[in-house]
Design an enzyme around this catalytic site. Structure first.
Site, PDB file in Angstrom:
ATOM      1  CD  GLU A   1      -5.419  -5.928  -1.391  1.00 58.18           C
ATOM      2  OE1 GLU A   1      -4.820  -4.849  -1.219  1.00 58.18           O
ATOM      3  OE2 GLU A   1      -6.228  -6.396  -0.577  1.00 58.18           O
TER       4      GLU A   1
ATOM      5  CB  CYS B   1      -8.888  -4.270  -3.997  1.00 63.52           C
ATOM      6  SG  CYS B   1      -7.651  -3.014  -3.600  1.00 63.52           S
TER       7      CYS B   1
ATOM      8  CB  CYS C   1     -10.981  -2.196   0.153  1.00 66.53           C
ATOM      9  SG  CYS C   1     -10.339  -1.500  -1.375  1.00 66.53           S
TER      10      CYS C   1
ATOM     11  CG  ASN D   1      -0.414  -0.199   2.516  1.00 66.12           C
ATOM     12  OD1 ASN D   1       0.612  -0.851   2.676  1.00 66.12           O
ATOM     13  ND2 ASN D   1      -1.053   0.359   3.527  1.00 66.12           N
ATOM     14  CB  ILE D   2       1.633   3.666  -2.334  1.00 70.99           C
ATOM     15  CG1 ILE D   2       2.592   2.504  -2.669  1.00 70.99           C
ATOM     16  CG2 ILE D   2       2.326   5.016  -2.503  1.00 70.99           C
ATOM     17  CD1 ILE D   2       3.073   2.489  -4.110  1.00 70.99           C
ATOM     18  CD  GLU D   3      -1.479   4.717   4.585  1.00 72.58           C
ATOM     19  OE1 GLU D   3      -1.007   5.574   5.368  1.00 72.58           O
ATOM     20  OE2 GLU D   3      -2.199   3.764   4.955  1.00 72.58           O
TER      21      GLU D   3
ATOM     22  CB  CYS E   1      -5.282  -1.323  -1.770  1.00 75.13           C
ATOM     23  SG  CYS E   1      -6.601  -0.549  -0.826  1.00 75.13           S
TER      24      CYS E   1
HETATM   25  N1  THU Z   1      -5.263  -1.472   2.436  1.00 77.90           N
HETATM   26  C1  THU Z   1      -4.691  -2.303   1.517  1.00 77.90           C
HETATM   27  O1  THU Z   1      -3.604  -2.028   1.019  1.00 77.90           O
HETATM   28  N2  THU Z   1      -5.354  -3.438   1.185  1.00 77.90           N
HETATM   29  C2  THU Z   1      -6.510  -3.865   1.748  1.00 77.90           C
HETATM   30  O2  THU Z   1      -7.012  -4.930   1.416  1.00 77.90           O
HETATM   31  C3  THU Z   1      -7.150  -3.041   2.787  1.00 77.90           C
HETATM   32  C4  THU Z   1      -6.566  -1.710   3.023  1.00 77.90           C
HETATM   33  C5  THU Z   1      -4.519  -0.282   2.870  1.00 77.90           C
HETATM   34  C6  THU Z   1      -5.068   1.038   2.462  1.00 77.90           C
HETATM   35  C7  THU Z   1      -4.510   1.938   3.542  1.00 77.90           C
HETATM   36  O3  THU Z   1      -3.198   2.327   3.198  1.00 77.90           O
HETATM   37  C8  THU Z   1      -4.435   1.061   4.771  1.00 77.90           C
HETATM   38  O4  THU Z   1      -4.478  -0.275   4.289  1.00 77.90           O
HETATM   39  C9  THU Z   1      -5.548   1.288   5.773  1.00 77.90           C
HETATM   40  O5  THU Z   1      -6.791   1.206   5.163  1.00 77.90           O
END
Ligand code: THU
Length: 129
Positions: free
Chosen positions: A55, A89, A86, A42-44, A53
Site C-alpha cells: 500500500e 499504512c 497495517c 511489498n518490498i522486503e 508494504c
Molecule cells: N504487508 C503488506 O504489504 N501489506 C499489508 O497490508 C500487510 C503486510 C507485507 C509486509 C511484509 O512484507 C509481509 O506483508 C508480511 O507482513
C-alpha cells in the site's frame, strides 16, 4: 473503475512482490480521482524493519507523480484471511487519501469492502496539531 478491475491490477502488482523472508506476497492498486491507477507490491529487506508494504509503495509512487486525489485502494493476497492494511499504512493513507474505499481480496476467494474510517477510527492527524 469498478472493484473487479482494481483488484485485477492489484493481483498483477502482487506478482512483483519481493517477499523472500515472509513469503507473504501483497499487491495493491490505488485509484486516483481522475481514474489513474498506481500499483505497488511489498518490498522486503534483510533488516526486516525496512520492509515496505504494498500500500505504501503504491501511495508513494502516486504522491511522487503529483497525485493528490484518491478514491479507492485494492489490496490482494493469497491468505486464508483478508489483509486489512497495517497501522503504518492506515496512518499514511488517512493523511493523504482521507476516507478511502478499501477493497480487500484474497485469491482464496475472500472479499470485503471497507472505508478507511472504519478500519482507522479516531486517527491522529493535522486536526490534532
Ligand atoms: N504487508 C503488506 O504489504 N501489506 C499489508 O497490508 C500487510 C503486510 C507485507 C509486509 C511484509 O512484507 C509481509 O506483508 C508480511 O507482513
Amino acid at each position: 473503475m469498478n472493484r473487479e478491475l482494481l483488484v485485477a491490477r492489484a493481483t498483477a502488482a502482487r506478482e512483483h512482490a519481493i517477499a523472500p523472508y515472509s513469503a507473504f506476497k501483497v499487491g495493491a492498486a490505488l485509484l486516483t480521482g481522475d481514474g489513474k491507477v498506481y500499483e505497488g507490491c511489498n518490498i522486503e529487506n534483510a533488516s526486516y524493519g525496512l520492509t515496505v508494504c504494498a500500500e505504501r509503495v503504491a501511495l508513494l509512487k502516486a504522491l511522487s507523480e503529483g497525485e493528490r486525489e484518491f478514491e479507492a485502494i485494492a489490496v490482494v493476497t493469497d491468505a486464508r484471511t483478508l489483509t486489512p492494511s497495517c497501522g503504518s499504512c492506515r496512518q499514511l493513507l488517512w493523511e493523504y487519501c482521507g476516507n478511502l474505499t478499501i477493497f480487500l481480496h484474497s485469491l482464496k476467494g475472500l472479499d470485503a469492502t471497507h472505508r478507511l474510517s472504519d478500519l482507522f477510527p479516531h486517527p491522529f492527524d493535522a486536526s490534532n496539531l
